[in-house]
Design a protein around this motif. Structure first.
Motif, PDB file in Angstrom:
ATOM      1  N   ALA A  10      38.223  36.483  49.146  1.00 43.97           N
ATOM      2  CA  ALA A  10      38.300  37.548  48.144  1.00 43.97           C
ATOM      3  C   ALA A  10      37.213  38.596  48.372  1.00 43.97           C
ATOM      4  N   PHE A  13      38.167  40.787  51.354  1.00 43.32           N
ATOM      5  CA  PHE A  13      39.224  41.730  51.004  1.00 43.32           C
ATOM      6  C   PHE A  13      38.694  42.837  50.109  1.00 43.32           C
ATOM      7  N   SER A  14      37.806  42.461  49.178  1.00 41.76           N
ATOM      8  CA  SER A  14      37.259  43.461  48.277  1.00 41.76           C
ATOM      9  C   SER A  14      36.421  44.494  49.042  1.00 41.76           C
ATOM     10  N   THR A  17      38.794  46.800  50.934  1.00 38.68           N
ATOM     11  CA  THR A  17      39.435  47.805  50.108  1.00 38.68           C
ATOM     12  C   THR A  17      38.448  48.869  49.651  1.00 38.68           C
ATOM     13  N   ARG A 713      44.946  42.481  38.517  1.00 42.55           N
ATOM     14  CA  ARG A 713      44.907  43.148  39.815  1.00 42.55           C
ATOM     15  C   ARG A 713      43.674  44.031  39.903  1.00 42.55           C
ATOM     16  N   LYS A 716      43.379  45.833  45.813  1.00 48.85           N
ATOM     17  CA  LYS A 716      44.522  45.267  46.520  1.00 48.85           C
ATOM     18  C   LYS A 716      44.552  43.740  46.461  1.00 48.85           C
ATOM     19  N   ILE A 717      43.901  43.178  45.468  1.00 48.86           N
ATOM     20  CA  ILE A 717      43.924  41.723  45.294  1.00 48.86           C
ATOM     21  C   ILE A 717      44.319  41.407  43.858  1.00 48.86           C
ATOM     22  N   GLU A 753      45.651  36.641  45.492  1.00 51.54           N
ATOM     23  CA  GLU A 753      46.738  37.043  46.389  1.00 51.54           C
ATOM     24  C   GLU A 753      46.480  38.463  46.886  1.00 51.54           C
ATOM     25  N   THR A 754      46.617  38.670  48.190  1.00 51.87           N
ATOM     26  CA  THR A 754      46.414  39.993  48.769  1.00 51.87           C
ATOM     27  C   THR A 754      47.660  40.848  48.593  1.00 51.87           C
ATOM     28  N   PHE A 756      47.912  44.140  50.308  1.00 44.80           N
ATOM     29  CA  PHE A 756      47.748  45.258  51.239  1.00 44.80           C
ATOM     30  C   PHE A 756      49.098  45.704  51.785  1.00 44.80           C
ATOM     31  N   THR A 761      50.696  39.083  53.126  1.00 44.82           N
ATOM     32  CA  THR A 761      50.466  38.654  51.754  1.00 44.82           C
ATOM     33  C   THR A 761      49.975  37.215  51.795  1.00 44.82           C
ATOM     34  N   GLU A 763      48.147  34.125  49.705  1.00 45.42           N
ATOM     35  CA  GLU A 763      47.767  33.567  48.413  1.00 45.42           C
ATOM     36  C   GLU A 763      47.010  32.269  48.644  1.00 45.42           C
TER      37      GLU A 763
END
Length: 882
Positions: A10, A13-14, A17, A713, A716-717, A753-754, A756, A761, A763
């Motif tokens: 996470a 991904f954060s 983004t 949300r 994008k996560i 869950e992504t 993008f 995708t 999870e």
């Protein structure tokens, strides 16, 4: 370990983004500064290879878009009755931008604006072309891309946290209205729009008086799919002897719709599940819900587990809808299912004074046929008639082999069971809007339900000694039991909906339910010479006739003030029943059952609902039979002819909150039930043998539960957290001693869950479930931990990769049993946009796991169970789109 991995993923991904995207947010208002809720805000990138970004304003007119940094976009804002607004921007940082829309001055010329999402009253319409990429295969793939819509693995669909109960295609029910067959089979390229109809009632003029909590989804097909045949077929061959074939064929025209679904496989895949069966069991309009229990027949053989060691299924279903005139629609379906299954189960049963080790091997054959014919007649806009006839026939064959080990005493039991069942239902409904003040509804519903199970037991040692007069001098120990169950039910209800004004309604109801049931049982021992040792003299064998009549009348007052809606009232019931066995018992009583409903609707996306009912329930003839009959190889049962009705409180509070602007979906509910008078089984033990009777006790049980689900949300996560808790306490009579048992269960599921555009995708999550069972000051505790990961990836041109993995860690604290096992499945498919052919490779049970493990509690028994499953299956399939 998984939690740490989840946090790291996470975080990455954060950070990703944050580096690549910026946030554009603000409000949309009219020229008087009034917020415009449910306005569409679309960001169209100049680069046509990039996906558009989309938002709907909330009740305060706010919106939020995630855009790529330094990219050029055209921002389009549209709202019905207002002139559309377009602006071009190239964002370099997080920006707040407010928009003012002007009312459309000249509306004489028709202007067609295709909004991605439009909201009108209780109807939300998604224009799917704004959300799909062309790589979607089935309806479920399309629905997953619509904001606020979710599809579970079992085919259930929720919109803004509320479950869809009826599935329509071009306004007609699709195979009885269940969602699973639709989401798994309707081709994605046939879908034009998706409509969500909240507070749904199939009779339009009943919508405002029915208090329906139903939600329907209507799939609107593309024009070029409405006049010819479309669908797909698939065939696959796997390792060893595994195979699968599947066909979905659809024909639609303005007046004729034909759907066919067929499936053959031996991989354990169930095209038709018990949940699907329930949706095919018929039903009545929501205005009659609560007035009588609609019975769909006892076809519980479709509850068999998906966890099998071998399986073979043949399934076919045909659905036809024909509009014969502007006033009459005729529809019907036929369905056939034939399954052969085998399973193998190892169980550790903990009784109060001993432990049993048991293994079971089951071989089962189920044959089911269902047919239904429905007529819908609407002579005018204010009157509607329905006539429905449904017939079901099933034959069920089951062979069961049990080895039971208790204190080193071994016994082997072979059981053969055959059961044939018939079910016939005839329903007639009438609805009439007599005037602006009065609307009438009436129904007559007749049901015939019959089954005749026959069971044989063959054992190495005599069984149920002391409970049955067993002749143990025989070379073989064989028992036979014949049963006959016949039920007739006739329900009639009339309702008057009196609308005093928009805020005040009075509803009155008069009805009657008459039922007649017959239960027959015959138990005996088959001797070596072929004769029978009949158990009648030992108190066995029943012929019980139960007649019951329930006349009821009710009045309810409904009013609305501001954001509050209240409905309260009561039903007065006169119960008159007769139990005829060796003697005849006649009883009569009056019961008042109040109920209450309160709704608080802060806005369309934030609601609270409170329900309370005092409920009553009668048992069936088999529980009133006052002589013994066999339940299993180690238990006999005797009912009580003096049983009356149960009486229990039932209450529920539910809260829902949904916001596209905040990317938030939250649901929570609390349920409470308390029986004032209720049925409980009493059990006496003789070793493993059980003698059960039924009792009507005061305050026998109380339970409450809490469940919640939140999805949020952030960029994008999408993060999720769901939790469930239940607490039940109940009286138990074991060996003539009363005790209070407690059953406490709680679980949670946390994950991320992504989302993008050009990224898989993914999870990841973690589930934990804990069960505590307390009896006689002893506590048993079970825990199951389930870290999991799911991957969906569309890549290159036409490739789709799916992978799901769950690691199970199971612990039985009392027995110090701990097991770990892994379940994984994967699929790689390919379809070129310009070709009708598709190709797929699947791997089921990738790690070749041999069993699953779980636990369950009953009134007097704690079970730890290993259920063996199918081995690894690798299959190659070829499909063709018509």
């Amino acid at each position: 370990m998984l939690q740490k991995s989840l946090f790291v993923i996470a975080l990455i991904f954060s950070l990703f983004t944050n580096a690549q995207n910026i946030k554009l947010k603000g409000s949309v208002k009219d020229s008087l500064q009034n917020p415009l809720s449910f306005a569409n805000v679309i960001a169209k990138p100049k680069d046509v290879n990039q996906n558009l970004s989309f938002a709907i304003t909330d009740e305060e007119g706010n919106y939020a878009l995630t855009l790529k940094k330094d990219n050029s976009y055209t921002i389009s804002i549209s709202f019905m009755g207002y002139e559309p607004l377009n602006q071009t921007i190239t964002p370099t940082k997080n920006t707040t931008k407010n928009f003012i829309l002007k009312e459309a001055k000249n509306q004489l010329d028709e202007v067609v604006i295709e909004l991605p999402v439009s909201v009108k009253g209780d109807t939300t319409t998604y224009n799917t072309e704004h959300f799909v990429t062309g790589e979607e295969r089935k309806l479920k793939n399309v629905l997953k891309k619509l904001p606020g819509v979710e599809v579970t693995k079992d085919g259930s669909v929720t919109v803004q946290g509320k479950k869809v109960t009826t599935m329509l295609v071009d306004g007609k029910k699709f195979f009885g209205g269940g969602t699973k067959l639709a989401v798994d089979n309707i081709p994605a390229d046939a879908i034009d729009k998706v409509q969500v109809l909240d507070n749904y009632n199939e009779v339009a003029f009943l919508k405002n008086v029915s208090d329906s909590d139903e939600m329907a989804m209507n799939i609107q097909l593309k024009e070029d799919k409405k006049r010819f045949l479309f669908g797909d077929i698939e065939a696959g061959k796997g390792n060893k002897e595994y195979y699968k074939t599947h066909a979905n064929l659809f024909y639609y025209s303005p007046k004729t719709n034909v759907n066919f679904i067929g499936n053959l496989n031996n991989t354990g895949e169930k095209t038709f599940t018990f949940k699907d069966y329930l949706s095919f069991s018929g039903g009545i309009n929501a205005v009659f819900s609560g007035n009588f229990n609609f019975r769909g027949g006892d076809f519980s053989q479709f509850l068999e587990s998906n966890d099998l060691v071998s399986s073979s299924q043949r399934f076919g279903a045909l659905n036809i809808t024909k509009t014969t005139s502007d006033k009459l629609d005729v529809s019907g379906y036929v369905l056939f299912s034939h399954t052969n299954t085998q399973n193998f189960i190892e169980t550790l049963n903990e009784y109060s004074s001993f432990t049993e080790q048991k293994t079971q091997e089951n071989s089962q054959k189920n044959v089911l046929g269902i047919g239904k014919l429905s007529l819908e007649y609407a002579p005018n806009d204010t009157e509607q008639w329905y006539a429905r006839t449904q017939v079901k026939k099933t034959n069920n064959y089951k062979n069961n082999s049990i080895v039971s080990l208790i204190n080193e005493n071994n016994n082997s039991i072979l059981t053969d069971n055959t059961n044939g069942a018939w079910y016939v239902n005839q329903n007639i409904e009438w609805h009439k809007k007599q005037s602006e003040k009065h609307t009438f509804s009436a129904t007559a519903n007749y049901t015939f339900d019959a089954n005749n199970p026959t069971t044989f037991w063959n054992t190495t040692n005599p069984i149920l000694q002391g409970l049955i007069p067993f002749d143990d001098s025989q070379n073989e120990n064989r028992l036979q039991q014949l049963k006959e169950n016949k039920k007739h039910h006739l329900h009639t209800v009339f309702k008057d909906f009196w609308v005093l004004n928009n805020s005040n309604h009075i509803y009155t109801t008069v009805g009657n339910t008459h039922q007649q049931e017959k239960f027959v049982s015959s138990s005996s021992q088959i001797l070596d010479n072929g004769s029978q040792n009949n158990f009648t003299s030992a108190g066995f064998n029943n012929t019980t006739v139960f007649k019951h009549n329930d006349f009821f009348a009710g009045v309810h007052y409904k009013f609305k003030t501001g954001i509050f809606t209240f409905k309260q009232g009561a039903y007065l019931h006169n119960y008159n029943w007769q139990v005829n066995q060796q003697t005849q018992i006649d009883k009569n009583k009056w019961v008042v059952l109040p109920d209450f409903l309160m709704k608080i609707e802060f806005n369309k996306s934030k609601k609270i609902q409170v329900n309370y009912n005092l409920k009553s329930n009668f048992t069936d003839a088999s529980k009133l039979a006052n002589r013994f009959y066999l339940q299993s190889y180690n238990s006999v049962f005797r009912g009580s002819e003096n049983l009356e009705n149960e009486l229990f409180h039932s209450a529920r509070i539910r809260y829902s909150r949904f916001s596209l602007y905040r990317g938030l979906m939250f649901n929570a509910s609390i349920n409470y039930n308390k029986k004032l008078n209720g049925f409980r089984n009493a059990v006496e033990f003789d070793g493993v043998n059980r003698f059960l009777t039924i009792q009507l006790l005061e305050n026998p049980s109380e339970n409450w539960g809490f469940n919640s689900s939140i999805r949020k949300r952030i960029k994008k996560i999408r993060y999720k957290l769901s939790s469930n808790y239940s607490n039940a306490s109940y009286l138990q009579n074991i060996d003539n001693m009363f005790s209070t048992n407690k059953n406490e269960n709680y679980s949670f599921d946390v994950g991320a869950e992504t989302l993008f555009d050009d990224f898989p995708t993914i999870e990841v999550g973690f589930k934990r479930s804990i069960g505590n069972f307390t009896s006689n000051n002893s506590t048993s505790k079970f825990t199951t931990d389930e870290p999991y990961i799911n991957v969906d990836y569309d890549f290159l041109k036409g490739f789709i990769f799916n992978f799901d993995y769950t690691h199970y860690n199971y612990q039985n604290k009392a027995q110090r049993v701990e097991n770990s096992y892994e379940i994984a499945n994967t699929t790689l498919s390919y379809k070129n946009d310009d070709s009708a052919w598709s190709y797929k490779v699947t791997a089921q049970n990738l790690f070749n796991t041999t069993f699953k493990q779980d636990n369950r509690f009953s009134d007097y028994l704690i079970s730890d169970t290993k259920t063996h499953i199918l081995p690894r299956i690798i299959m190659f399939s070829i499909g063709y789109n018509l």
